[in-house]
Every structure is written in structure tokens, then in C-alpha cells.
Design a protein around this motif. Structure first.
Motif, PDB file in Angstrom:
ATOM      1  N   LYS A 214      -3.305  40.855 -54.031  1.00  0.00           N
ATOM      2  CA  LYS A 214      -2.785  40.461 -52.940  1.00  0.00           C
ATOM      3  C   LYS A 214      -2.401  39.022 -52.699  1.00  0.00           C
ATOM      4  CE  LYS A 214      -4.117  44.891 -50.417  1.00  0.00           C
ATOM      5  NZ  LYS A 214      -5.115  45.849 -48.673  1.00  0.00           N
ATOM      6  N   TRP A 215      -3.278  38.620 -52.678  1.00  0.00           N
ATOM      7  CA  TRP A 215      -2.546  37.615 -52.291  1.00  0.00           C
ATOM      8  C   TRP A 215      -2.283  36.368 -53.153  1.00  0.00           C
ATOM      9  CZ3 TRP A 215      -3.029  32.889 -50.232  1.00  0.00           C
ATOM     10  CH2 TRP A 215      -3.010  32.329 -50.562  1.00  0.00           C
TER      11      TRP A 215
ATOM     12  N   ASP B 175      -6.790  28.527 -53.701  1.00  0.00           N
ATOM     13  CA  ASP B 175      -6.413  29.434 -54.274  1.00  0.00           C
ATOM     14  C   ASP B 175      -7.320  30.833 -55.271  1.00  0.00           C
ATOM     15  OD1 ASP B 175      -3.970  30.385 -55.414  1.00  0.00           O
ATOM     16  OD2 ASP B 175      -4.513  29.355 -57.769  1.00  0.00           O
TER      17      ASP B 175
ATOM     18  N   MET C 141      -9.585  33.043 -52.413  1.00  0.00           N
ATOM     19  CA  MET C 141      -8.288  33.653 -52.996  1.00  0.00           C
ATOM     20  C   MET C 141      -8.018  34.429 -53.241  1.00  0.00           C
ATOM     21  SD  MET C 141      -8.234  32.596 -48.986  1.00  0.00           S
ATOM     22  CE  MET C 141      -6.543  33.846 -48.262  1.00  0.00           C
ATOM     23  N   ARG C 142      -8.290  34.074 -54.836  1.00  0.00           N
ATOM     24  CA  ARG C 142      -8.015  35.519 -55.528  1.00  0.00           C
ATOM     25  C   ARG C 142      -9.011  35.970 -55.239  1.00  0.00           C
ATOM     26  NH1 ARG C 142      -4.617  33.237 -60.765  1.00  0.00           N
ATOM     27  NH2 ARG C 142      -3.509  31.624 -59.827  1.00  0.00           N
TER      28      ARG C 142
ATOM     29  N   LYS D 263      -8.973  37.978 -51.567  1.00  0.00           N
ATOM     30  CA  LYS D 263      -7.761  38.849 -51.876  1.00  0.00           C
ATOM     31  C   LYS D 263      -7.151  39.647 -53.130  1.00  0.00           C
ATOM     32  CE  LYS D 263      -6.583  37.143 -46.990  1.00  0.00           C
ATOM     33  NZ  LYS D 263      -5.449  36.665 -46.159  1.00  0.00           N
TER      34      LYS D 263
ATOM     35  N   HIS E  36      -4.232  37.579 -60.388  1.00  0.00           N
ATOM     36  CA  HIS E  36      -5.464  37.145 -59.422  1.00  0.00           C
ATOM     37  C   HIS E  36      -7.082  37.559 -60.454  1.00  0.00           C
ATOM     38  CE1 HIS E  36      -6.439  41.266 -59.433  1.00  0.00           C
ATOM     39  NE2 HIS E  36      -7.746  41.185 -58.581  1.00  0.00           N
TER      40      HIS E  36
ATOM     41  N   TRP F  41       1.468  37.657 -51.903  1.00  0.00           N
ATOM     42  CA  TRP F  41       1.799  37.667 -50.973  1.00  0.00           C
ATOM     43  C   TRP F  41       2.699  35.342 -51.275  1.00  0.00           C
ATOM     44  CZ3 TRP F  41       0.087  32.618 -48.820  1.00  0.00           C
ATOM     45  CH2 TRP F  41       1.179  32.248 -47.725  1.00  0.00           C
ATOM     46  N   LYS F  42       2.057  35.341 -51.741  1.00  0.00           N
ATOM     47  CA  LYS F  42       2.587  33.983 -52.126  1.00  0.00           C
ATOM     48  C   LYS F  42       3.747  33.569 -52.955  1.00  0.00           C
ATOM     49  CE  LYS F  42      -0.406  32.128 -55.191  1.00  0.00           C
ATOM     50  NZ  LYS F  42      -1.330  31.404 -56.180  1.00  0.00           N
TER      51      LYS F  42
END
Length: 291
Positions: free
Chosen positions: A269-270, A259, A262-263, A266, A69, A273-274
Motif C-alpha cells: 500500500k505504501w 521509506d 513505511m514499507r 504498510k 515493498h 500510494w507513492k
């Protein structure tokens, strides 16, 4: 069991009219074997020549580590002088690759060694990009953010290329909000127990040798593995299909920024999840197909 891959058609040379009719309009890949023999680059470009003309340049290096991330978009994993990098390539296998190295910006002298070919498409003349890799280094299966038409010219050694059209995305464990498939897949030796949907994907394969050109149609997925140390240059033309052109703008202006946001919010975890969603959505496609 192997992937369902057809050999990419090969021609010795081709006119722009034949290329447009037979390959561009139907969006089919092709290898052109003897198209650049009049370029100075055809006889000059090898690793030793690149060392001699660009050895003092510091180059960005990438490997096959999983996406983290904290990694920025196309952020390199290491840097090295070009002369040291080529020494490494010629000495031993290495996972380090050079990715999207702009010829005009970094070594403008190299432009004297090639011309922009007339394939009947307008090429983006500010973006000739070089790619280097050591033995058995590879790129993840991905498609380019701008879904461009790509002409991939290979120099020195041998390179394995596997392609899939966008229509096969539902079988490839595509990672959402991304341009890659699940990073755990080995496309040279896939585990069909773990990745069963790959059995349904129909794609293309070839091996490129020095001086050969691979045409990659708009938005095609591509996986590249260096069988031996070598390098390639890509020239590109913007997507002509309106749907692909819209997707290109979306990817650059929306998807990439979302993206990145979100990195930051989160963290890992991002990314996790992806990756989970890539498996879940593809497995759902299998169940729908069975029903």
C-alpha cells in the motif's frame, strides 16, 4: 511527439581548467570522446576480458520489474556467475543488469587498467563502480542518492543516455520519498496522453560509444538504455553545492530509513500510494501552471 531533448555537447578532449569553467561551474553535461586512450582499459576492456578476469565471481543482477515493498534498498533480483552472465549478454537480449559493482572490492586487478583522471575535482577513489547490461535493458529514470558529480566511462557497444536537471522534477512524475520517476513511463517512447507533463520537461540526450566519458552534473536525473550489450564504469565526486550536499545527507540518513520503515509497516500500500502521489502532485503542477 518526442521529449524535448537537446544533444549533449561533445568535445574531443579537455583541460581541467576548461572543464571547470565551461561545464562544472554552470553544471552542464558534456561528452568527452578521447580522454582515456592512454588507459590500458581502453584497448583491453571488453566483455571477453571481463569474463577472463572475473568469470568465477558471483554477481548481483537487476531487471526492470516494478518496485515491491519487500525489496530492500538496491537488493538484487537474481545472482549468477559472471561467465554465465556474459554468455547470456552475448547470446540474446536480456533485462538483467549489474548495478553498482565495486571494482576495488570485487576485482582489484582491474584498477591496474585505469588511473583517476584530473578533472579539477576530488574523486572518491574507493568507489569505482561497474554497470553491465544486455541489449535493450535499461535503468528507471533516477538520480543518485548522494547527488554526486558523476563521470561515466563507457566500454563496448552503444548506450543511450537521457538526462534532466533537478529543476525539471516537477514535470517528471517524481515518486515521493524515492529517487525515481513513475516506473510506468517509457522514456524512449513516452505516452503524452497518459503523462502530459513530460511535454514541458527540457533535458539532454546522447549515445555513448566505447571509450567515451559522460559528465553528469550534481543530482541530474538519468535514464540509461543499452542499445547493445556493454558495460560502463562510474567515478564520482561529492556534491559541492551546499543545498545538494544537505539533500544527500537527508537522503542517506532520513529518507532511505523512513521509506524502509513505511514499507515494513504498510507493505505494498505504501508503494502504491507513492506512485499515486507522483501522478497527483505532477498533475497539480500542471493546473497551477495553467492558472
Amino acid at each position: 511527439m518526442n521529449l524535448n531533448l537537446n544533444e549533449i555537447p561533445r568535445v574531443k578532449t579537455i583541460t581541467k581548467e576548461a572543464f571547470i569553467k565551461t561545464y562544472f561551474k554552470p553544471q552542464r553535461p558534456v561528452v568527452i570522446e578521447r580522454f582515456i586512450e592512454d588507459w590500458p582499459a581502453y584497448s583491453k576492456w571488453n566483455l571477453d576480458y571481463i569474463r577472463s578476469i572475473a568469470g568465477d565471481k558471483e554477481v548481483p543482477l537487476y531487471d526492470d520489474r516494478p518496485v515491491h515493498h519487500k525489496d530492500g534498498f538496491n537488493e538484487p533480483h537474481a545472482k549468477m556467475k559472471m561467465t554465465d552472465y556474459i554468455d547470456l549478454l552475448q547470446k540474446e537480449p536480456t533485462k538483467y543488469r549489474i548495478f553498482l559493482w565495486n571494482v576495488l572490492k570485487e576485482v582489484p586487478e582491474l584498477q591496474k587498467d585505469f588511473t583517476y583522471p584530473d578533472f579539477g575535482l576530488r574523486l572518491m577513489k574507493t568507489l569505482p563502480m561497474l554497470f553491465f547490461g544486455g541489449q535493450d535493458s535499461f535503468t528507471f529514470m533516477h538520480f543518485d542518492i548522494d547527488l554526486a558529480n558523476i563521470f561515466h566511462f563507457h566500454f563496448e557497444g552503444k548506450k543511450e543516455c537521457i538526462l534532466f536537471p533537478q529543476t525539471e522534477s516537477k514535470h517528471l512524475y517524481k515518486v515521493p520519498h524515492s529517487l525515481i520517476t513513475h516506473e510506468s513511463i517509457d522514456f524512449t517512447n513516452p505516452d503524452f496522453e497518459k503523462w502530459p507533463a513530460l511535454k514541458n520537461a527540457i533535458g539532454f540526450k546522447t549515445h555513448l560509444n566505447h571509450g567515451e566519458v559522460l559528465y553528469i552534473p550534481e543530482g541530474y536525473w538519468h535514464y540509461m538504455r543499452y542499445v547493445t550489450p556493454g558495460f560502463s564504469m562510474s567515478l564520482r565526486s561529492i556534491a559541492k553545492n551546499p543545498k545538494n550536499l544537505f539533500s544527500a545527507f537527508y537522503n542517506v540518513l532520513v529518507m532511505r530509513n523512513y521509506d524502509g520503515l513505511m514499507r515494513k509497516m504498510k507493505g505494498q500500500k505504501w508503494i502504491d500510494w507513492k506512485n499515486d502521489q507522483a501522478v497527483h502532485k505532477t498533475n497539480m503542477n500542471i493546473h497551477r501552471a495553467i492558472k
